[in-house]
Design a protein around this motif. Sequence first.
Motif, PDB file in Angstrom:
ATOM      1  N   LEU A   1     -45.199  28.059 -31.009  1.00 59.45           N
ATOM      2  CA  LEU A   1     -43.981  27.521 -30.134  1.00 59.45           C
ATOM      3  C   LEU A   1     -44.450  27.719 -28.418  1.00 59.45           C
ATOM      4  O   LEU A   1     -45.301  28.483 -27.879  1.00 59.45           O
ATOM      5  CB  LEU A   1     -42.806  28.839 -30.368  1.00 59.45           C
ATOM      6  CG  LEU A   1     -42.063  28.624 -31.291  1.00 59.45           C
ATOM      7  CD1 LEU A   1     -41.215  30.048 -31.354  1.00 59.45           C
ATOM      8  CD2 LEU A   1     -41.225  27.352 -31.458  1.00 59.45           C
TER       9      LEU A   1
ATOM     10  N   TYR B   1     -37.032  30.141 -25.849  1.00 57.55           N
ATOM     11  CA  TYR B   1     -39.086  29.486 -26.372  1.00 57.55           C
ATOM     12  C   TYR B   1     -37.801  28.168 -26.906  1.00 57.55           C
ATOM     13  O   TYR B   1     -37.274  27.564 -27.357  1.00 57.55           O
ATOM     14  CB  TYR B   1     -39.007  30.091 -28.422  1.00 57.55           C
ATOM     15  CG  TYR B   1     -39.349  31.490 -27.856  1.00 57.55           C
ATOM     16  CD1 TYR B   1     -41.218  31.681 -27.882  1.00 57.55           C
ATOM     17  CD2 TYR B   1     -39.175  32.912 -28.019  1.00 57.55           C
ATOM     18  CE1 TYR B   1     -41.873  33.244 -27.300  1.00 57.55           C
ATOM     19  CE2 TYR B   1     -39.295  33.973 -28.475  1.00 57.55           C
ATOM     20  CZ  TYR B   1     -40.619  34.052 -27.596  1.00 57.55           C
ATOM     21  OH  TYR B   1     -41.437  35.341 -26.851  1.00 57.55           O
TER      22      TYR B   1
ATOM     23  N   SER C   1     -40.591  24.308 -29.334  1.00 57.61           N
ATOM     24  CA  SER C   1     -41.271  24.007 -29.469  1.00 57.61           C
ATOM     25  C   SER C   1     -41.817  22.641 -29.006  1.00 57.61           C
ATOM     26  O   SER C   1     -40.949  21.584 -29.350  1.00 57.61           O
ATOM     27  CB  SER C   1     -40.846  23.616 -31.435  1.00 57.61           C
ATOM     28  OG  SER C   1     -41.521  23.283 -32.184  1.00 57.61           O
TER      29      SER C   1
ATOM     30  N   SER D   1     -41.761  19.802 -32.155  1.00 55.61           N
ATOM     31  CA  SER D   1     -40.330  19.219 -32.644  1.00 55.61           C
ATOM     32  C   SER D   1     -39.323  18.589 -31.476  1.00 55.61           C
ATOM     33  O   SER D   1     -38.388  18.178 -31.218  1.00 55.61           O
ATOM     34  CB  SER D   1     -38.819  20.056 -33.600  1.00 55.61           C
ATOM     35  OG  SER D   1     -38.971  20.832 -32.533  1.00 55.61           O
TER      36      SER D   1
ATOM     37  N   GLN E   1     -37.826  20.812 -29.848  1.00 56.73           N
ATOM     38  CA  GLN E   1     -36.021  21.405 -29.598  1.00 56.73           C
ATOM     39  C   GLN E   1     -36.624  22.982 -29.440  1.00 56.73           C
ATOM     40  O   GLN E   1     -37.279  24.225 -29.350  1.00 56.73           O
ATOM     41  CB  GLN E   1     -35.770  21.222 -31.824  1.00 56.73           C
ATOM     42  CG  GLN E   1     -35.331  20.115 -31.431  1.00 56.73           C
ATOM     43  CD  GLN E   1     -33.876  18.890 -30.683  1.00 56.73           C
ATOM     44  OE1 GLN E   1     -33.207  19.649 -30.561  1.00 56.73           O
ATOM     45  NE2 GLN E   1     -35.476  18.038 -30.270  1.00 56.73           N
TER      46      GLN E   1
ATOM     47  N   SER F   1     -35.900  26.683 -29.663  1.00 49.88           N
ATOM     48  CA  SER F   1     -36.161  27.933 -30.942  1.00 49.88           C
ATOM     49  C   SER F   1     -34.877  29.342 -30.880  1.00 49.88           C
ATOM     50  O   SER F   1     -35.331  29.593 -29.235  1.00 49.88           O
ATOM     51  CB  SER F   1     -37.353  28.182 -31.626  1.00 49.88           C
ATOM     52  OG  SER F   1     -37.674  29.035 -32.196  1.00 49.88           O
TER      53      SER F   1
END
Length: 466
Positions: A323, A372, A374, A377, A379, A381
């Motif tokens: 992350l 956090y 990612s 992705s 997205q 977290s």
Amino acid sequence: MVEQSCTITTVASKLVSATAAGAGQSTSMSNSLPYSKKDVDYDNAKFRHRSFSKVITQSFLTSNRKRDCFSCSTGKFLLLLLIFGVAYLMLTHTSPGDVVSKDQTIGNRNREGISITNGAGRLKKLWRRAPRLPPRLPPDAKGTNNGIGHATENRDARTMWITRKQKVKDAFIHAWSGYKKYAMGHDELMPLSHHGTDGLGGLGATVVDALDTAMIMGIDEVVAEAGTWIEENLSDRISKKGQVNLFETTIRVLGGLLSAYHLSGGEKGMNITHAGPKPAVYLETAKNLADRLLSAFTASPTAIPFSDVILHDSSGRAAPGGLSSTAEVSTLQLEFNYLSSVSGDQKYSLEAMKVMDHIKTLPKTEGLVPIYISPHSGQFSGENYRLGSRGDSYYEYLLKVWLQSGASRDSNTSYLYDMYKEAMNGVRHLLVRKTIPNGLVFIGELPYGLNGDFSPKMDHLVCCTS
């Protein structure tokens, strides 16, 4: 053992006697209070004796005097008369500052208005907490109301600020001298062991980070020393060093180089110092570093960059957990935007602004975002919402990047201002609380999301952000 057995027998007999006595007197005790008179003098909740005022108050409330006083019509009349008398004195009494001299002519209406206003103000003072007073100058530093007094006060204030400014410079020179003697070229100085350490990648972070401060203070000797070290050593280190953090390297080294370029008279710069190398040295070194840092963006499958970069082979690397920090990926734009502006190459700004454009599309909680995100992705977290570490400068840069772009509501960065407003409303609604009992305002955290417990923790980074 004999003595102990006797004691137990005695206690048991007392308990039996008390039980029998209680059964025989149950009818007479049914109308009495559920506690004895000793409870009036003793605080059972905290196991300590009540104060004298508590004893008097509790005795009054549990005695017949309360009922006798309030059942008497004369007593009620006297109580009301006392209340109205105090209110009348507060509303009609004028302070010495409100007395009008013989040479002043003020209408009755104005005088009555002043009296009522002052009276109401005194009434409000009874119910409000005394404000915190600002720091005051000592009596000998205060001037009078005439022109000479103002001139003296201004002169004393200037002297005070000059003295303070010199103390700050002295502290800076002291710190730089220790660093130069024991750790020159290292990222940081360990003051107890007198050794240098390279916790930020070994690019001489203190040298570069302190350079623009020395320029602003006008300490040309430090500017010359730091500038010469950068010219002779930094480019070589950038081409050979290994893994560095994208965020830390951007704000300290890249940002320091660009500040030095601006303050030494680079394009559109201020030219406040003539010490050290030419501005072009700082700009070319910054471009060399930024070209390698761009690999954190280009190596990622999404608009969110990896957290680390291997400098010698210009490759991006994800953090061990995979992350990236939300604050870190959104605290690169000022430096990359400025580098594009002064170099004429828009690749730096384009990569950095992709992050903001992408975050704009992600779901948020009243403008607040998790700490956090990612890079795999794209997205968020987790559900950890806070203005402390890993979340702080995201909110800060929303406003700063919008200001850097011209602060126009019609610009293509106006969405940053809208995101900032929404986030601040979310902070007020979800994170701002008051302490009990003093009512001090602070900003806490939601480490487990909206449905989790509120954490009343406010660290120093929150103070900088807020």
